[in-house]
Design an enzyme around this catalytic site. Structure first.
Site, PDB file in Angstrom:
ATOM      1  CB  CYS A   1      -6.220 -27.998  13.963  1.00  0.00           C
ATOM      2  SG  CYS A   1      -6.933 -26.399  14.416  1.00  0.00           S
TER       3      CYS A   1
ATOM      4  CB  CYS B   1      -3.943 -25.343  10.240  1.00  0.00           C
ATOM      5  SG  CYS B   1      -4.266 -25.185  12.015  1.00  0.00           S
TER       6      CYS B   1
ATOM      7  CG  HIS C   1      -6.399 -21.996  13.802  1.00  0.00           C
ATOM      8  ND1 HIS C   1      -6.941 -23.168  13.323  1.00  0.00           N
ATOM      9  CD2 HIS C   1      -7.438 -21.171  14.079  1.00  0.00           C
ATOM     10  CE1 HIS C   1      -8.263 -23.061  13.317  1.00  0.00           C
ATOM     11  NE2 HIS C   1      -8.588 -21.858  13.781  1.00  0.00           N
TER      12      HIS C   1
ATOM     13  CB  CYS D   1      -8.906 -26.698  11.362  1.00  0.00           C
ATOM     14  SG  CYS D   1      -7.549 -25.698  10.705  1.00  0.00           S
TER      15      CYS D   1
ATOM     16  CG  ASP E   1      -5.382  -5.350   3.305  1.00  0.00           C
ATOM     17  OD1 ASP E   1      -4.891  -4.924   4.373  1.00  0.00           O
ATOM     18  OD2 ASP E   1      -6.043  -4.626   2.531  1.00  0.00           O
TER      19      ASP E   1
ATOM     20  CG  ASP F   1      -0.328   0.011   2.533  1.00  0.00           C
ATOM     21  OD1 ASP F   1       0.819   0.478   2.640  1.00  0.00           O
ATOM     22  OD2 ASP F   1      -0.967  -0.435   3.499  1.00  0.00           O
TER      23      ASP F   1
END
Length: 390
Positions: free
Chosen positions: A314, A311, A340, A309, A271, A96
């Site tokens: 997890c 990930c 996560h 989940c 974002d 940005d």
């Protein structure tokens, strides 16, 4: 298999209502949209290393021009091979312009036709951000997508001020485009629609910017303290004004509800600092809603944080262990929680895209939002409020 597009190419694959699934080419790969960009303000996504990011699989992250200009300096980054090499990241980067950070420095900046003069929050030194300067900084950083300098009008600004600011933003946008020839170095340049909370001024801003050959368009000036309903009204009004054949980016807005509402209204890119910031505060997003890992009820809970989940966090650790780490203020807590939350956001985008391609997005959206009906706390870059179901 993803089609590989050249930088600046945008392919709209299909729509489900006004929700869009597409592809955007960058110098560091083709992005599948809708897409969420984890925020790496100072050349790092807080608490994560590049190997963590590689495992999570984002195709693009966000960096901040203001912060990287002040420290370590864009010219130093350029001498060290550019931001990608500097931070060990091979995917795409959007930077940005730093405008939001500069304009939030109340009492420490002055806006003029040339640009904005401000004092560093680090050491009080004075600097000028002109449109040409912010383009030069981003070219030094080597970002794949650069943003123009704009004024983020404060919430509550009157019509006269907002209209005057809009015209200044357009003039700055033209200067940014003139300072960066189209697709030079493969770097894209996006314009930013402003206009505050006046629908006709939003339309005027979009009209003026579309006369400039930008590679995409962002919707700025939201998540600045307005109500959820106000944000949604302006977003629903503004998004359809933008070209169908260019990517649309909603800046700094990002609860799960925000993302799905934005997608439903035709936004392609998002974002927000929310997933990383909340992770460091012990608030985690799951398939059954938000979870506060600090709660005593998790002290002896052997279950994974979210059984649905996949990930690393997890798959590997229990709620009890995650609570222990957080209560003990162990640094590993921030890493595991961030892994996560970023995984949740990226997977939400993957699922949303699949639902659009299969023309079942509204049913998918309703299922997810049923777990976030009480999502009402503003958070994120500024306020980052949620938005209601349109």
């Amino acid at each position: 298999m993803t089609t590989h597009l050249q930088p600046g190419e945008f392919s709209l694959l299909t729509q489900c209502g006004t929700a869009r699934a597409g592809l955007l080419g960058t110098a560091h790969g083709t992005l599948e949209t809708p897409v969420f960009m984890p925020v790496g303000t100072q050349g790092t996504v807080k608490a994560l290393g590049p190997d963590d990011l590689a495992a999570l699989g984002p195709r693009i992250i966000l960096g901040n021009t203001y912060h990287l200009y002040l420290r370590p300096g864009d010219e130093r980054v350029a001498r060290l091979g550019g931001l990608h090499q500097f931070m060990g990241w091979n995917g795409a980067i959007l930077t940005d312009s730093g405008g939001f950070q500069v304009f939030s420095l109340q009492g420490l900046r002055r806006i003029e036709e040339e640009g904005v003069t401000f004092q560093s929050h680090i050491d009080g030194s004075r600097h000028l951000f002109s449109p040409e300067k912010v383009v030069s900084i981003q070219r030094n950083l080597g970002s794949d997508i650069m943003m123009v300098l704009d004024e983020c009008v404060p919430y509550g600004a009157d019509r006269e001020y907002t209209a005057k600011s809009l015209q200044l933003t357009t003039r700055w946008a033209r200067r940014c485009r003139e300072a960066h020839p189209a697709l030079d170095r493969g770097q894209l340049l996006f314009g930013i629609v402003q206009g505050g909370f006046f629908p006709d001024l939003r339309a005027e801003s979009a009209r003026q910017l579309m006369e400039i050959p930008f590679d995409g368009f962002a919707i700025g000036g939201l998540s600045v303290g307005e109500s959820r309903a106000e944000m949604l009204d302006i977003l629903a009004h503004t998004a359809p004004l933008l070209p169908q054949d260019k990517p649309r980016y909603l800046m700094g807005v990002g609860t799960p509800r925000d993302l799905l509402d934005g997608i439903a209204l035709g936004v392609d890119m998002f974002d927000c600092v929310l997933p990383t910031r909340n992770a460091r505060n012990g608030t985690l997003f799951t398939s059954f809603g938000k979870t506060n890992i600090k709660l005593a009820k998790y002290a002896e809970d052997p279950a994974p944080l979210d059984p649905a989940c996949t990930c690393y966090t997890c798959r590997t650790f229990s709620r009890a262990y995650l609570r222990h780490l957080y209560m003990a203020r162990e640094l590993l807590a921030y890493r595991l929680n961030t892994i996560h939350n970023i995984h949740y956001y990226l997977d939400l985008m993957r699922q949303a895209r699949a639902a659009i391609l299969e023309h079942r997005f509204e049913a998918f959206r309703r299922d997810i939002l049923a777990h976030y009906e009480d999502e009402a706390t503003p958070s994120g870059d500024a306020a980052c409020p949620s938005s209601p179901t349109p």
